[in-house]
Scaffold this active site. Structure first.
Site, PDB file in Angstrom:
ATOM      1  N   ASP A  75     -16.406   0.687   2.387  1.00  0.00           N
ATOM      2  CA  ASP A  75     -17.291   0.332   1.286  1.00  0.00           C
ATOM      3  C   ASP A  75     -16.422  -0.163   0.137  1.00  0.00           C
ATOM      4  OD1 ASP A  75     -19.692   0.433  -0.370  1.00  0.00           O
ATOM      5  OD2 ASP A  75     -20.385   1.981   1.025  1.00  0.00           O
ATOM      6  N   ASP A  88     -20.771  -3.200  -2.391  1.00  0.00           N
ATOM      7  CA  ASP A  88     -21.816  -2.541  -3.167  1.00  0.00           C
ATOM      8  C   ASP A  88     -22.414  -3.489  -4.205  1.00  0.00           C
ATOM      9  OD1 ASP A  88     -22.902   0.242  -3.669  1.00  0.00           O
ATOM     10  OD2 ASP A  88     -22.170  -0.199  -5.681  1.00  0.00           O
ATOM     11  N   GLU A 129     -24.364  -5.899  -0.029  1.00  0.00           N
ATOM     12  CA  GLU A 129     -25.579  -5.136  -0.347  1.00  0.00           C
ATOM     13  C   GLU A 129     -26.353  -5.909  -1.402  1.00  0.00           C
ATOM     14  OE1 GLU A 129     -27.325  -0.981  -2.146  1.00  0.00           O
ATOM     15  OE2 GLU A 129     -25.666  -2.021  -3.087  1.00  0.00           O
ATOM     16  N   HIS A 133     -28.293   5.369   2.954  1.00  0.00           N
ATOM     17  CA  HIS A 133     -28.183   6.590   2.139  1.00  0.00           C
ATOM     18  C   HIS A 133     -28.976   6.526   0.834  1.00  0.00           C
ATOM     19  CE1 HIS A 133     -25.379   3.683   0.649  1.00  0.00           C
ATOM     20  NE2 HIS A 133     -25.192   4.406  -0.431  1.00  0.00           N
ATOM     21  N   ASP A 134     -29.580   5.381   0.556  1.00  0.00           N
ATOM     22  CA  ASP A 134     -30.335   5.230  -0.693  1.00  0.00           C
ATOM     23  C   ASP A 134     -31.844   5.299  -0.491  1.00  0.00           C
ATOM     24  OD1 ASP A 134     -28.046   4.852  -2.236  1.00  0.00           O
ATOM     25  OD2 ASP A 134     -28.000   2.698  -1.811  1.00  0.00           O
TER      26      ASP A 134
HETATM   27  C1  NOJ Z   1     -25.587   1.135  -4.194  1.00  0.00           C
HETATM   28  C2  NOJ Z   1     -25.164   2.330  -3.402  1.00  0.00           C
HETATM   29  O1  NOJ Z   1     -25.631   2.211  -2.092  1.00  0.00           O
HETATM   30  C3  NOJ Z   1     -25.708   3.541  -4.123  1.00  0.00           C
HETATM   31  O2  NOJ Z   1     -25.578   4.710  -3.371  1.00  0.00           O
HETATM   32  C4  NOJ Z   1     -25.020   3.659  -5.446  1.00  0.00           C
HETATM   33  O3  NOJ Z   1     -25.596   4.710  -6.195  1.00  0.00           O
HETATM   34  C5  NOJ Z   1     -25.138   2.363  -6.256  1.00  0.00           C
HETATM   35  N1  NOJ Z   1     -24.947   1.193  -5.473  1.00  0.00           N
HETATM   36  C6  NOJ Z   1     -24.120   2.335  -7.352  1.00  0.00           C
HETATM   37  O4  NOJ Z   1     -22.837   2.157  -6.808  1.00  0.00           O
END
Ligand code: NOJ
Length: 535
Positions: A100, A202, A265, A327-328
Site C-alpha cells: 500500500d 491510497d 484507489e 477494509h473500508d
Molecule cells: C483510504 C484507506 O483505504 C482508508 O482506510 C484510509 O482511512 C484513508 N484512505 C486515508 O488514508
C-alpha cells in the site's frame, strides 16, 4: 494464451489486512511472520498476489494509513528483514506482493511534518498545505474531513492552519511541490528495489487540491447520520486535471522495473474513473472499479446494466477489474447475506478483469459488531454507525479459541465473530459445499479456462428480470454464467443456446451434468457456470 498474459491481468489479488490476518508473536495483532506462515494457504486457495494494507511505522491513528516512516516496517508487524523474507517466500510460491502506498498524507509524527510545523521559514514548510486563517478568523475555507468536521487544524506555534482531508493526525502533503514528488517517488523505488511487485495507491484522485482553495459545494442530499465523506461535492479536493501528470510520473517509476502493477484507489463515476488509465494507457494499470461495492441495490438488471456500461466505457486496451469489499466498506456477506454472497463470489471470479478478494470473503465472513468501548477506527469515533472495525476483525482460521488467529490466552485487537466455530478455514476445508471450497473451485476454473481468465465478455439478452446471464469466450471455448439474484427458483429462456455442461453450481452439487440450456432452471440464489458445446 493464459500463460503469456501479464500476471496482474490473468491473476487474482487477495487483500490482507495485516493487523487481522495472523498473529505470530502473541500480542493480539497480526504481523508479517503470521502472513508468511499462511502463504501455503493462499497458494492452496489459488490466488496469485497479496496486497498488504500498510505495514510501515505509524502512530496508528488511522491503523497504518498515517505513516511516520515510509521506508521501514512497524515493529508491531516485524522488521524489514521479515518483509524481505515474506516477499522471497511468496515469490518462491509464485505469489506476487503488492504494498500500500499512501502519498496523500503522512502522519503528523513524520519528521517532514515535524520540521514543517517548526516555523514558517522551515525548508519543509511548503511540503504541506498551510494557510492563514480566513479574514475575520476561522478555517481558511469550508473543506471537510472525510472522517468528519473541518479539514483544517489550527497550529498555535506558527498561527496557521494545516489541511487534513482525513484525521487531524494525517496532514496532507503538497503535491504541487516538486521536492515532495521526488521524495515520494524515491519511496516507490526503495520498495521496487526490494522486489515488491506493485502498489495500491491510497486515495489517488485526491493528491492535488485547488490552488485557490475555493470552497467546495455542499451535497444537498447529505443528512446527519450519513457518512462524512459524502458531505460535500469534492470539486476542489478531488480529481483535478493536474493529478494525471502525477499518476504518469508514478507509472514511469514503476515501468523502469519489469511487470510491476499500479493500482489506484479511486471512488469516481465510471467516465471519470476511466481517465486514470491514461490517454495512452500510461497511468494506472488498474484504477479500482468499486461499483460492486458502492451499488445501492443488489439486483440482476441493475448489475447487468452497470457491468455493460463499465465494459463499454473502457478505453481500447484497458484491462477491467472488480472488487466486492475492502477494509473500508461493510463485508459482502453482511450486505447481501450469505446465500447471495456465494453468487457474488461467482460473479466476481467470472467477470472479465482482475478480481481483488478481501480476506475472509472466501469463508463468508460477516461484519462483527464491535462494542463502543472497543471501537478503534477514527471514522467510527466520529460516527459509530460508520465504524470500519466490524469489517476488520481477525481472520477465522479454525474452531479453537480465538479462531486460531492468536493464542487462546491473548486478547485479539478486535473481537471475533460469534459464529467463527462454524465459519472458519479448517471446518470449511472439510465441507465439500462450503463457501471456501466453492471459492477454490471457482479460482481453479478461472485458472484453467482461458475464456474466464482472458476471454471476451458479452451479456445475454433474456426475459427473466431476477437473473443475469453472460457469456465469456476465447477462441472456440465458450462459457455461460447464469446468476439468480432472487431466493426463488427461476427459469431462464435462452433460445440461442442448446446443450452445455455444468462446470459448477454455487450449491456445489451439480458439476459434470450435461443439459439443454434453452430453458435453464436455477434454484433460489443459485449461480451456475456452464461450458457450451455449440450454438
Ligand atoms: C483510504 C484507506 O483505504 C482508508 O482506510 C484510509 O482511512 C484513508 N484512505 C486515508 O488514508
Amino acid at each position: 494464451m493464459i500463460g503469456t498474459e501479464l500476471w496482474w491481468k490473468s491473476g487474482v489479488i487477495y487483500q490482507v489486512y495485516p493487523r487481522s490476518f495472523k498473529d505470530s508473536n502473541d500480542d493480539g495483532v497480526g504481523d508479517l511472520a503470521g502472513i508468511t506462515q499462511q502463504l501455503d494457504y493462499l497458494r492452496w486457495l489459488g490466488v496469485d498476489a497479496l496486497w498488504l494494507s500498510p505495514i510501515y511505522p505509524s502512530p496508528m491513528a488511522d491503523f497504518g494509513y498515517d505513516i511516520s516512516n515510509y521506508t521501514d516496517v512497524h515493529p508491531l508487524f516485524g522488521t524489514l528483514h521479515d518483509l524481505d523474507s515474506l516477499v522471497q517466500q511468496a515469490h518462491q510460491r509464485d505469489l506476487k506482493v503488492i504494498l500500500d502506498f499512501v502519498p496523500n498524507h503522512t502522519s503528523d509524527e513524520h519528521p517532514w511534518f515535524q520540521q514543517s510545523r517548526g516555523s514558517r521559514a522551515n525548508e519543509k514548510r511548503d511540503w504541506y498545505l498551510w494557510r492563514d486563517p480566513a479574514p475575520g478568523g476561522g478555517a481558511p475555507n469550508n473543506w471537510t474531513s472525510n472522517f468528519g468536521g473541518s479539514a483544517w487544524q489550527f497550529d498555535e506555534q506558527t498561527g496557521q492552519y494545516y489541511l487534513h482531508l482525513f484525521d487531524v493526525k494525517q496532514p496532507d502533503l503538497n503535491w504541487r511541490n516538486p521536492l515532495v514528488r521526488q521524495a515520494m517517488y524515491d519511496v516507490l523505488r526503495f520498495w521496487l528495489e526490494r522486489g515488491v511487485d506493485g502498489f495500491r495507491v491510497d486515495v489517488l484522485s485526491m493528491l492535488v487540491k485547488d490552488s485557490q482553495f475555493r470552497d467546495n459545494e455542499m451535497n444537498p442530499l447529505w443528512k446527519p447520520g450519513d457518512a462524512s465523506y459524502l458531505r460535500q461535492k469534492r470539486l476542489h479536493t478531488q480529481d483535478l486535471p493536474e493529478i494525471h501528470e502525477i499518476v504518469r510520473e508514478m507509472r514511469e517509476a514503476l515501468d523502469r522495473y519489469s511487470e510491476r502493477v499500479l493500482i489506484g484507489e479511486i471512488y469516481l463515476p465510471v467516465a471519470r474513473l476511466m481517465r486514470y488509465y491514461g490517454q495512452n494507457l500510461d497511468e494506472a494499470h488498474l484504477p479500482f472499479n468499486f461499483q460492486l461495492v458502492t451499488m445501492p441495490t443488489w439486483e440482476a438488471r441493475a448489475i447487468r446494466g452497470m457491468v455493460d456500461e463499465y465494459e463499454a466505457a473502457l478505453p481500447a486496451g484497458a484491462w477491467p477489474n472488480w472488487v466486492l469489499g475492502n477494509h473500508d466498506r461493510p463485508r459482502i456477506a453482511s450486505r447481501v447475506g450469505r446465500e447471495q454472497a456465494r453468487l457474488a463470489q461467482m460473479l466476481l471470479l467470472t467477470l472479465r478483469g482482475t478480481p481483488t478478494c478481501y480476506y475472509g470473503e472466501e469463508i463468508g465472513m460477516q461484519d462483527v459488531p464491535v462494542p463502543l468501548e472497543q471501537m478503534c477506527d477514527p471514522q467510527g469515533k466520529e460516527n459509530p454507525q460508520h465504524s470500519r472495525d466490524p469489517q476488520r476483525t481477525p481472520m477465522q482460521w479454525n474452531a479453537s479459541a480465538n479462531a486460531g488467529f492468536c493464542r487462546p490466552e491473548v486478547r485479539p485487537w478486535l473481537p471475533l465473530s460469534d459464529d467463527y466455530q462454524r465459519f472458519n478455514v479448517a471446518s470449511e476445508q472439510q465441507d465439500p459445499r462450503s463457501m471456501l471450497v466453492l471459492t477454490r473451485a471457482l479460482l481453479q476454473q478461472r485458472r484453467t479456462l482461458a475464456a474466464l481468465t482472458i476471454g471476451a465478455y458479452r451479456s445475454v439478452e433474456q426475459d427473466n428480470p431476477a437473473c443475469f446471464v453472460y457469456e465469456r469466450q476465447y477462441d472456440d471455448q465458450r462459457c455461460l454464467v447464469a446468476l439468480n439474484f432472487s431466493e426463488n427458483d427461476q427459469v431462464v429462456k435462452l433460445p440461442g443456446y442448446s446443450s452445455g455442461r455444468i462446470l459448477l453450481s454455487t450449491y456445489m452439487d451439480a458439476g459434470g451434468s450435461a443439459l439443454d440450456v434453452a430453458e435453464l432452471s436455477l434454484r433460489g440464489n443459485e449461480g451456475v457456470l456452464l461450458e457450451m458445446r455449440s450454438l
